[in-house]
Design an enzyme around this catalytic site. Structure first.
Site, PDB file in Angstrom:
ATOM      1  CG  HIS A   1      -1.832   1.167   1.269  1.00  0.00           C
ATOM      2  ND1 HIS A   1      -2.960   1.234   0.472  1.00  0.00           N
ATOM      3  CD2 HIS A   1      -1.769   2.333   1.945  1.00  0.00           C
ATOM      4  CE1 HIS A   1      -3.559   2.400   0.684  1.00  0.00           C
ATOM      5  NE2 HIS A   1      -2.859   3.085   1.568  1.00  0.00           N
TER       6      HIS A   1
ATOM      7  CG  ASP B   1      -5.517  -0.520   1.994  1.00  0.00           C
ATOM      8  OD1 ASP B   1      -5.139  -1.487   1.320  1.00  0.00           O
ATOM      9  OD2 ASP B   1      -6.053   0.480   1.491  1.00  0.00           O
TER      10      ASP B   1
HETATM   11  C1  GRF Z   1       1.148   0.635  -5.996  1.00  0.00           C
HETATM   12  O1  GRF Z   1       1.376   1.983  -5.686  1.00  0.00           O
HETATM   13  C2  GRF Z   1       0.645  -0.125  -4.812  1.00  0.00           C
HETATM   14  O2  GRF Z   1       1.117   0.354  -3.603  1.00  0.00           O
HETATM   15  C3  GRF Z   1      -0.849   0.113  -4.903  1.00  0.00           C
HETATM   16  O3  GRF Z   1      -1.129   0.106  -6.270  1.00  0.00           O
HETATM   17  C4  GRF Z   1       0.026   0.478  -7.011  1.00  0.00           C
HETATM   18  C5  GRF Z   1       0.313  -0.622  -7.986  1.00  0.00           C
HETATM   19  O4  GRF Z   1       1.325  -0.281  -8.868  1.00  0.00           O
HETATM   20  N1  GRF Z   1      -1.543  -0.891  -4.138  1.00  0.00           N
HETATM   21  P1  GRF Z   1       1.903  -1.360  -9.899  1.00  0.00           P
HETATM   22  O5  GRF Z   1       0.732  -1.933 -10.678  1.00  0.00           O
HETATM   23  O6  GRF Z   1       2.632  -2.409  -9.140  1.00  0.00           O
HETATM   24  O7  GRF Z   1       2.800  -0.556 -10.787  1.00  0.00           O
END
Ligand code: GRF
Length: 192
Positions: free
Chosen positions: A110, A146
């Protein structure tokens, strides 16, 4: 250790796990990549890397993760021999059918220092709130939004001229370092 990845977006965190595996710093393999969005770039990245992929059929629901779809997801992960499930930008709430199939074995990343800024666009929440510090959290998934126990966190500064975009980019650099580290920690604790 066989990992299953669930993602809805670009898949940069999945790529970071692949890079850590290739570099020899994460002793694992990605056994299956699933997305609820057939057009998500994570599926394209996974296919390019030669990984098995699949689409989760959410029965036309935009945000809900129906029980039947969760049970199908659990079955697909089990039949791929997955031992640890990593949510990587997965945009639906996981509930009993999947949680019970992988007790204490589902992780999420997160983009904030939980419990601060849960939910959507946490980087924008931090900017709007005037925060001077934010970061990212890897935590166990418990069925809330979360809310599960924290495994590891990394901090980043928020600068006065940051935009939501620039802050998210800084957080993602830390995410890509933190997720493999958190998986190593969990694997050592579980002995897998
Ligand atoms: C990340 O910022 C993660 O923390 C959130 O969604 C985003 C996903 O990014 N849960 P990616 O698809 O891994 O580039």
């Amino acid at each position: 250790m066989r990992l299953g990845i669930l993602g809805s977006g670009s898949g940069s965190n999945m790529q970071a796990l692949l890079d850590a595996i290739a570099a020899g710093s994460l002793d694992a393999e990605i056994a299956l990549v699933l997305s609820d969005n057939p057009d998500a770039y994570i599926l394209e990245r996974a296919a390019k890397a030669g990984l098995p992929t699949g689409v989760i059929d959410c029965r036309g629901f935009k945000t809900k993760f129906p029980d039947e779809a969760q049970a199908e997801t659990a079955a697909a992960l089990k039949s791929a021999g997955v031992e640890l499930v990593c949510l990587a930008g997965f945009m639906r709430l996981v509930k009993a059918p999947l949680l019970e199939a992988f007790p204490d074995r589902i992780l999420n990343i997160h983009p904030a220092l939980l419990p601060a800024y849960p939910g959507l666009q946490a980087w924008k929440q931090a900017i709007d709130d005037g925060a001077t510090e934010s970061g990212c959290t890897v935590h166990y998934v418990d069925g809330g939004m979360d809310t599960g126990p924290v495994i590891l966190q990394a901090k980043v500064p928020v600068f006065p001229d940051d935009t939501a975009e620039s802050l998210h980019q800084r957080i993602q650099v830390e995410e890509h370092r933190l997720y493999p580290e958190a998986i190593r920690k969990v694997a050592a604790e579980l002995g897998i």
